[in-house]
Motif scaffolding. Sequence first.
Motif, PDB file in Angstrom:
ATOM      1  N   GLY A 142       0.808  -1.215   0.000  1.00 48.55           N
ATOM      2  CA  GLY A 142       0.000   0.000   0.000  1.00 48.55           C
ATOM      3  C   GLY A 142       0.840   1.263   0.000  1.00 48.55           C
ATOM      4  N   GLU A 143       1.892   1.313   0.851  1.00 46.06           N
ATOM      5  CA  GLU A 143       2.743   2.504   0.921  1.00 46.06           C
ATOM      6  C   GLU A 143       3.529   2.690  -0.373  1.00 46.06           C
ATOM      7  OE1 GLU A 143       3.563   2.363   5.756  1.00 46.06           O
ATOM      8  OE2 GLU A 143       5.237   2.303   4.326  1.00 46.06           O
ATOM      9  N   PHE A 145       2.615   1.686  -3.374  1.00 41.54           N
ATOM     10  CA  PHE A 145       1.687   2.117  -4.412  1.00 41.54           C
ATOM     11  C   PHE A 145       1.360   3.602  -4.257  1.00 41.54           C
ATOM     12  CE2 PHE A 145      -1.304   1.018  -7.701  1.00 41.54           C
ATOM     13  CZ  PHE A 145      -2.308   1.963  -7.569  1.00 41.54           C
ATOM     14  N   ALA A 146       1.185   4.041  -3.008  1.00 41.39           N
ATOM     15  CA  ALA A 146       0.901   5.460  -2.771  1.00 41.39           C
ATOM     16  C   ALA A 146       2.072   6.334  -3.216  1.00 41.39           C
ATOM     17  CB  ALA A 146       0.591   5.679  -1.294  1.00 41.39           C
ATOM     18  N   CYS A 149       2.000   6.757  -6.937  1.00 37.80           N
ATOM     19  CA  CYS A 149       1.008   7.762  -7.357  1.00 37.80           C
ATOM     20  C   CYS A 149       1.540   9.175  -7.146  1.00 37.80           C
ATOM     21  CB  CYS A 149      -0.298   7.555  -6.593  1.00 37.80           C
ATOM     22  SG  CYS A 149      -1.136   5.989  -6.982  1.00 37.80           S
ATOM     23  N   LYS A 150       2.236   9.403  -6.018  1.00 33.95           N
ATOM     24  CA  LYS A 150       2.824  10.723  -5.781  1.00 33.95           C
ATOM     25  C   LYS A 150       3.894  11.040  -6.816  1.00 33.95           C
ATOM     26  CE  LYS A 150       0.763  12.121  -1.943  1.00 33.95           C
ATOM     27  NZ  LYS A 150      -0.009  13.402  -1.886  1.00 33.95           N
TER      28      LYS A 150
END
Length: 690
Positions: A142-143, A145-146, A149-150
């Motif tokens: 999750g981290e 993937f985030a 995106c950033k």
Amino acid sequence: MGQHSYLVRRGARYHFRRRKPAVYKCSRPISIALGTSDPVEARRLVRRLAVKWDELNMLMTPKIERGHLTIHQQEALFRKGLEDELARATAHVRAPMGSAQPHAGLHRIMEAAYRIVARVPHDAAAIDLETIEAETDETWGGEEFALLCKTLQHLVTPMSVSGIEAQKALQELGGPLNEGTIREARSQILSGYAEAHRRSTLLDSEEVNASGRGIMALLDDAIVGRASMERNRPQVSSTPAPQPVTATAPAANQSAPESIYAFPSDLRFSEVMHEVLAELETERGWAKDNGQREAVCERAAWICGDKRLRDWSAADAQYFAKTVAKFPSDFKWGKLNKSGAMAIPFDEKNIPSNTGKERNVRTINRDLSILQNVSQRLAKTHWRLKYGDRLEVNFNDYNIRVEDDPDNPDRMPWTPEHLQALYSLPLWQGGGGNIARLKPSNRPIIYMDAAYWLPLIGSYTGLCREEGAGLEVDDFNFDCEVPYVVVKKNELRRLKNKSRARVMPLHPELLDLGLQRYVEAIAKEQKHVPGVCTPVFPELWCDDAKYHGGGKKVPSKGGRRFYAIAWRYIADATHALMPLPETRDGKKADYHSQRTYNQSVLAAPDVAEKILAMHMGHAREGTGPRKYDRRALALGEVKELRERLDIMVREMPIVTAHIPRQKTVQLLHIRHRSRVGSAPGRDAQRKFCQ
């Protein structure tokens, strides 16, 4: 006139003169007469023609120019992107403040980011979530993937390589300039950027360090390939797991040879075949495997040594095709690594002689076809080649050509005489009850079920065994001018192909024998509700009917169950009365031979091919029959059904005239239906047609 270079004067008249651009094969000038001697009018006309000329030129130039890049141009652009980004991705190594490397995960994020922006136009306002997920899988946390995106919002954007930059790079190469090539050039440059970050993670590998070339080693494809294999090679534990008996584990200190595949896998064929077959069933809409496909894959794994997927090649397909043909047709294979011959490693010396029992060529081709589908699916993953898009393990290359011999057909048809002998059995004339249907009785009675009706339906309609066994109550329509049955895909079974979906008029003999009364009796017994699946032969599908005396279980469902509990006993009893027709290799007429019989008796000289195709459910050839022949829609289905029924009545011999007509429908208990037993003095279960 000097300001209008396209206007020339010839005598008293003016002409428009332009030279075609260099992209055309011929650049000779074109001269168009303006039809005027007035200079003012000539200037007006030439301005309009010049505009039209430019519009046409802009329209035609992209069509004349090559719309794609050559392999060398693609490679050059990819290399340019690789070198440019590799310098940035490894700048920290030569920085004066030290050579501490960033975390490899950052390179992974940058690689994915560049691959994602390569999927969208350079002027895209945003990147949707679906595009991002296409370049990620379940291994992304999750981290992580985030952070990706950033990165796509602030660092790597679609304008990381703009259309102008791609156009400039393409101009330097001298490539064609149009919308398609510019888009392709941008994609190649971004792919080079992504590859640069992938290679940056290999900077500390043994292969790169051993080369002594530092960062420059990352531009060498051979070194990078070996380093990638080293990185992906599984670590050998101190207590290795036991290997299957069919596999030979490589030595711990032995380096694996370079694979031809892009994603070499140490999994074995037997470990992935079940998953691949399940994926093929879903993707291609196959019927559920009855064990045949799995058995074929196990044979391939056994014969080829069940090697690691990375070690398979075209030679294995050739070896399997050559070797499987050596086995006799009655060979007992067993289960891979569990039972029978395949419980131990394959040894070609142990293949028994197949003298007089050679495997059928069509059976071998069927096995190769199943394995070809598996190979095509693996070519998207474990068998995807590093270079090129050919299929490496191509089983279809070894298909055996089958030539039909009119003097020795693959299947003999029934004859009217044999069918009359079939329907003279006590099952249709009056016999005993459960498992005594083929034996004479002091109190003869005729029961109706699949054993009674399926042979009759096959004789007068040509339906195959699975089609007949899977009929539903709603498939029949008796309350119309021409009674008919619909053959379609339903909850019970699928059809072999789309051509098998058809409407069949019912022969008057079937109606005279009481087919309508039987279907209505089943509907009443099963409390049929229109629109709900109600089998016409429930004993072939009901779980409660798969056991008989002593709790013994019968095979599967549908046509296979019908063969096991009824047909083999019926055919054996007929053979005792009149030996069944057989081919040169001893194959006797079976249930499917009724389709051969139907085609044969209907193939009169004045019967159109399309009538035969519609009756048999065969694909029709030619654009006209396939695309434009819609006689039922144009003139009505009743007319077409009437025409087909008239041909059936005219050409089909009546082979059931001696069957007694029943006014009432006698039904056995559902557990006892279609269980006919052997004829007197016969044991079809052990000595079928002997």
